[in-house]
Design a protein around this motif. Sequence first.
Motif, PDB file in Angstrom:
ATOM      1  N   ILE A  67      -3.831   1.518  -2.925  1.00 56.12           N
ATOM      2  CA  ILE A  67      -3.765   0.667  -3.984  1.00 56.12           C
ATOM      3  C   ILE A  67      -4.678   1.464  -5.125  1.00 56.12           C
ATOM      4  O   ILE A  67      -5.590   1.913  -5.117  1.00 56.12           O
ATOM      5  CB  ILE A  67      -4.682  -0.681  -3.753  1.00 56.12           C
ATOM      6  CG1 ILE A  67      -3.951  -1.354  -2.644  1.00 56.12           C
ATOM      7  CG2 ILE A  67      -4.796  -1.584  -4.832  1.00 56.12           C
ATOM      8  CD1 ILE A  67      -4.871  -2.511  -2.200  1.00 56.12           C
ATOM      9  N   ASN A 117       2.195  -3.650   5.727  1.00 58.72           N
ATOM     10  CA  ASN A 117       1.633  -3.840   4.421  1.00 58.72           C
ATOM     11  C   ASN A 117       0.516  -3.014   4.054  1.00 58.72           C
ATOM     12  O   ASN A 117      -0.243  -3.516   2.841  1.00 58.72           O
ATOM     13  CB  ASN A 117       1.193  -5.450   4.223  1.00 58.72           C
ATOM     14  CG  ASN A 117       2.283  -6.457   4.561  1.00 58.72           C
ATOM     15  OD1 ASN A 117       3.298  -6.177   4.498  1.00 58.72           O
ATOM     16  ND2 ASN A 117       1.737  -7.471   4.951  1.00 58.72           N
ATOM     17  N   GLU A 118       0.614  -1.692   4.794  1.00 55.61           N
ATOM     18  CA  GLU A 118      -0.692  -0.968   4.280  1.00 55.61           C
ATOM     19  C   GLU A 118       0.031   0.331   3.436  1.00 55.61           C
ATOM     20  O   GLU A 118       0.759   0.780   3.760  1.00 55.61           O
ATOM     21  CB  GLU A 118      -1.358  -0.385   5.457  1.00 55.61           C
ATOM     22  CG  GLU A 118      -2.136  -1.414   6.368  1.00 55.61           C
ATOM     23  CD  GLU A 118      -2.469  -0.983   7.794  1.00 55.61           C
ATOM     24  OE1 GLU A 118      -2.815   0.358   7.788  1.00 55.61           O
ATOM     25  OE2 GLU A 118      -3.019  -1.848   8.645  1.00 55.61           O
ATOM     26  N   VAL A 127       0.358  -1.308  -5.149  1.00 56.01           N
ATOM     27  CA  VAL A 127       0.288  -0.884  -3.905  1.00 56.01           C
ATOM     28  C   VAL A 127       1.437   0.166  -3.425  1.00 56.01           C
ATOM     29  O   VAL A 127       2.758   0.104  -3.841  1.00 56.01           O
ATOM     30  CB  VAL A 127       0.285  -1.776  -2.735  1.00 56.01           C
ATOM     31  CG1 VAL A 127       1.374  -2.625  -2.761  1.00 56.01           C
ATOM     32  CG2 VAL A 127       0.046  -1.113  -1.120  1.00 56.01           C
ATOM     33  N   CYS A 138      -0.743  -7.269  -5.802  1.00 60.39           N
ATOM     34  CA  CYS A 138      -0.461  -5.827  -6.069  1.00 60.39           C
ATOM     35  C   CYS A 138       1.022  -6.087  -6.410  1.00 60.39           C
ATOM     36  O   CYS A 138       1.822  -6.809  -5.609  1.00 60.39           O
ATOM     37  CB  CYS A 138      -0.722  -5.234  -4.842  1.00 60.39           C
ATOM     38  SG  CYS A 138      -2.292  -4.924  -4.586  1.00 60.39           S
ATOM     39  N   ASN A 184      -0.676  -9.478  -1.700  1.00 64.25           N
ATOM     40  CA  ASN A 184      -1.936 -10.049  -1.958  1.00 64.25           C
ATOM     41  C   ASN A 184      -2.909  -9.437  -0.925  1.00 64.25           C
ATOM     42  O   ASN A 184      -2.810  -9.536   0.114  1.00 64.25           O
ATOM     43  CB  ASN A 184      -2.076 -11.617  -1.973  1.00 64.25           C
ATOM     44  CG  ASN A 184      -1.021 -12.145  -2.848  1.00 64.25           C
ATOM     45  OD1 ASN A 184       0.220 -12.276  -2.229  1.00 64.25           O
ATOM     46  ND2 ASN A 184      -1.167 -12.194  -4.117  1.00 64.25           N
ATOM     47  N   THR A 185      -4.008  -8.912  -1.463  1.00 66.03           N
ATOM     48  CA  THR A 185      -5.010  -8.350  -0.452  1.00 66.03           C
ATOM     49  C   THR A 185      -6.383  -9.393  -1.105  1.00 66.03           C
ATOM     50  O   THR A 185      -5.995 -10.215  -1.801  1.00 66.03           O
ATOM     51  CB  THR A 185      -5.447  -6.949  -0.859  1.00 66.03           C
ATOM     52  OG1 THR A 185      -6.235  -7.035  -2.331  1.00 66.03           O
ATOM     53  CG2 THR A 185      -4.566  -5.959  -0.927  1.00 66.03           C
ATOM     54  N   GLU A 186      -7.214  -9.267  -0.216  1.00 74.02           N
ATOM     55  CA  GLU A 186      -8.467  -9.979  -0.685  1.00 74.02           C
ATOM     56  C   GLU A 186      -8.954  -9.909  -1.870  1.00 74.02           C
ATOM     57  O   GLU A 186      -9.433 -10.643  -2.666  1.00 74.02           O
ATOM     58  CB  GLU A 186      -9.658  -9.782   0.561  1.00 74.02           C
ATOM     59  CG  GLU A 186      -9.290 -10.277   1.822  1.00 74.02           C
ATOM     60  CD  GLU A 186     -10.476  -9.968   2.898  1.00 74.02           C
ATOM     61  OE1 GLU A 186     -11.672  -9.820   2.493  1.00 74.02           O
ATOM     62  OE2 GLU A 186     -10.011 -10.003   4.091  1.00 74.02           O
ATOM     63  N   GLU A 187      -8.988  -8.938  -2.514  1.00 73.80           N
ATOM     64  CA  GLU A 187      -9.461  -8.505  -3.901  1.00 73.80           C
ATOM     65  C   GLU A 187      -8.201  -8.586  -5.016  1.00 73.80           C
ATOM     66  O   GLU A 187      -8.430  -8.281  -6.028  1.00 73.80           O
ATOM     67  CB  GLU A 187     -10.155  -7.032  -3.752  1.00 73.80           C
ATOM     68  CG  GLU A 187     -11.263  -6.927  -3.077  1.00 73.80           C
ATOM     69  CD  GLU A 187     -11.073  -6.508  -1.714  1.00 73.80           C
ATOM     70  OE1 GLU A 187     -10.272  -5.767  -1.569  1.00 73.80           O
ATOM     71  OE2 GLU A 187     -11.776  -6.778  -0.433  1.00 73.80           O
TER      72      GLU A 187
END
Length: 135
Positions: A112, A108-109, A101, A54, A48-51
Amino acid sequence: MSNSLDPQQIRTIQQYDAQQRYHYLLKEVINNAQIWLLVDEHGCVMLNTEEEDCVPVWPNKEFAQAWATEEWSHCKAEAISLEKWHNRWTHGLEEDELAVVVFPDQNNEGLIFFPDEFDYELHQQAKKSAAKKQR
């Protein structure tokens, strides 16, 4: 199917930046006709990202399995055929409003993509690979 990577290859590839990992993934997925996920009894692992919510994808079993630690230690790497990805996964991810992702690193990078964008990139890579083989 995919060939096993030796430890030196794995270390080298893990040092790639997000863009290099993305290009590596596209080539590997097309060459091996499969993409790797981490799954458990509930389905695939999600980040999960802020937006975005994934689904992480990897080019090889070794990289997916390397993520099966700590909270995901019960997960296993599973290959999805490229045909199944195109025919089912892209549409299913879009319906569920999930992103992809690509080849996240241990921090975690990763890049996306929306599922249709990622599918398009896979098709473009397949065309490039086919053109190279014809030469």
